[in-house]
Design a protein around this motif. Structure first.
Motif, short mmCIF file in Angstrom:
data_model
loop_
_atom_site.label_atom_id
_atom_site.label_comp_id
_atom_site.label_asym_id
_atom_site.label_seq_id
_atom_site.Cartn_x
_atom_site.Cartn_y
_atom_site.Cartn_z
N ASN A 114 17.51 68.76 50.51
CA ASN A 114 18.67 67.88 50.61
C ASN A 114 18.34 66.42 50.36
OD1 ASN A 114 20.34 70.05 51.24
ND2 ASN A 114 19.85 69.89 53.41
N VAL A 115 17.08 66.12 50.10
CA VAL A 115 16.66 64.73 49.89
C VAL A 115 16.70 64.42 48.40
CG1 VAL A 115 14.74 63.12 50.14
CG2 VAL A 115 15.20 64.77 51.94
N GLU A 116 17.38 63.32 48.06
CA GLU A 116 17.40 62.89 46.66
C GLU A 116 16.18 62.02 46.41
OE1 GLU A 116 20.98 61.17 45.21
OE2 GLU A 116 22.21 62.49 46.46
N ILE A 117 15.44 62.34 45.35
CA ILE A 117 14.25 61.56 45.05
C ILE A 117 14.34 61.00 43.64
CG2 ILE A 117 12.75 62.86 46.58
CD1 ILE A 117 11.63 64.22 44.01
N ASP A 118 13.67 59.89 43.46
CA ASP A 118 13.48 59.32 42.14
C ASP A 118 12.02 59.60 41.79
OD1 ASP A 118 13.51 57.96 39.79
OD2 ASP A 118 13.77 55.96 40.68
N PRO A 119 11.75 60.42 40.76
CA PRO A 119 10.38 60.80 40.46
C PRO A 119 9.46 59.62 40.13
CG PRO A 119 11.92 62.03 39.09
CD PRO A 119 12.70 61.05 39.87
N GLU A 120 10.05 58.48 39.79
CA GLU A 120 9.22 57.34 39.42
C GLU A 120 8.90 56.43 40.59
OE1 GLU A 120 11.00 55.38 36.13
OE2 GLU A 120 10.94 57.17 34.87
N LYS A 121 9.60 56.58 41.72
CA LYS A 121 9.35 55.73 42.88
C LYS A 121 8.50 56.49 43.90
CE LYS A 121 13.48 52.91 42.63
NZ LYS A 121 14.68 52.48 43.35
N PRO A 122 7.45 55.84 44.40
CA PRO A 122 6.60 56.52 45.39
C PRO A 122 7.29 56.60 46.76
CG PRO A 122 5.78 54.32 44.94
CD PRO A 122 6.93 54.55 44.01
N ILE A 123 6.93 57.63 47.50
CA ILE A 123 7.39 57.81 48.87
C ILE A 123 6.17 57.60 49.77
CG2 ILE A 123 8.37 59.41 50.56
CD1 ILE A 123 9.71 60.85 48.23
N GLY B 178 4.10 55.36 49.55
CA GLY B 178 2.98 54.93 48.71
C GLY B 178 2.33 56.06 47.94
N LEU B 179 2.88 57.27 47.99
CA LEU B 179 2.32 58.41 47.29
C LEU B 179 3.33 58.99 46.32
CD1 LEU B 179 0.70 60.26 50.32
CD2 LEU B 179 -0.50 58.96 48.59
N ASP B 180 2.84 59.79 45.40
CA ASP B 180 3.70 60.51 44.48
C ASP B 180 4.64 61.41 45.29
OD1 ASP B 180 4.51 61.45 41.86
OD2 ASP B 180 3.44 63.30 42.35
N PRO B 181 5.92 61.51 44.91
CA PRO B 181 6.86 62.33 45.69
C PRO B 181 6.44 63.79 45.84
CG PRO B 181 8.06 60.96 44.14
CD PRO B 181 6.61 60.79 43.84
N MET B 182 5.84 64.38 44.81
CA MET B 182 5.42 65.79 44.92
C MET B 182 4.29 65.96 45.94
SD MET B 182 7.50 67.49 43.20
CE MET B 182 6.71 69.06 43.28
N ILE B 183 3.35 65.01 45.95
CA ILE B 183 2.26 65.08 46.93
C ILE B 183 2.82 64.93 48.34
CG2 ILE B 183 0.20 63.89 47.76
CD1 ILE B 183 -0.49 63.31 44.85
N THR B 184 3.76 64.05 48.52
CA THR B 184 4.39 63.85 49.83
C THR B 184 5.12 65.11 50.28
OG1 THR B 184 4.69 61.52 49.30
CG2 THR B 184 5.95 62.38 51.14
N PHE B 185 5.86 65.74 49.37
CA PHE B 185 6.60 66.95 49.72
C PHE B 185 5.65 68.10 50.06
CE2 PHE B 185 10.95 66.08 47.56
CZ PHE B 185 11.16 65.05 48.47
#
Length: 177
Positions: free
Chosen positions: A66-75, A77-84
């Motif tokens: 349910n979380v909307e992510i922007d693949p170019e912005k870090p979450i 400080g990390l890549d969104p996929m690594i964070t997930f």
């Protein structure tokens, strides 16, 4: 049998204890039955840990869907996929750690009539492990400590092998000091 009498696992006064219930029947638990119940308890804990770990991953995945992510912005400080992936691993680990609580509850409800004697035998067994276990201060890569808490002992055969391993460890640690 003589070996087992010498190590004290067949102490008659400890084995003759029986627990009386409201009915006229008495239940006696012996060492093979204790080890069978111990194995069942362990399997229930591991199985419930796997189930709750899977549920933790699925619940985390449902929340992250349910979380909307922007693949170019870090979450953080990390890549969104690594964070997930990290959050999924944390959810699964927390679920796995909660599992044995449910496993113990299932075991206690399933084996109510044997529980007092099982707990008494468990106390005796843990005292025997405490007396016979080795001092880990002399361990090394070539001489590891054999099962310090006795967690992998599920039969009399395993117990005797554990005692042999402890004696071998003591002998090796004395020879190589």
């Amino acid at each position: 049998m003589m070996f087992l009498r010498n190590i004290g696992i067949f102490n008659r006064s400890l084995l003759q204890r029986s627990v009386r219930f409201n009915s006229n029947s008495t239940f006696k638990i012996n060492w093979p039955e204790y080890f069978r119940l111990k194995k069942i308890n362990n399997r229930l804990n591991v199985g419930s840990g796997a189930v709750t770990g899977t549920m933790g991953v699925l619940m985390t995945l449902g929340g992250l869907a349910n979380v909307e992510i922007d693949p170019e912005k870090p979450i953080l400080g990390l890549d969104p996929m690594i964070t997930f992936v990290g959050l999924l691993l944390i959810g699964g680990l927390l679920g796995y750690l909660v599992g044995p609580t449910f496993g113990n509850t299932i075991f206690k409800l399933s084996y109510k009539k044997h529980l007092p004697q099982y707990n008494a035998m468990d106390k005796i067994f843990l005292q025997k492990v405490k007396v016979n276990r080795v001092n880990p201060s002399s361990q090394s890569f070539s001489n590891p400590v054999p099962d310090y808490y006795g967690e992998r002992i599920y039969s009399l055969k395993d117990y005797k092998q554990w005692l042999r391993d402890c004696n071998a460890f003591r002998r090796k640690s004395q020879e190589f000091l």
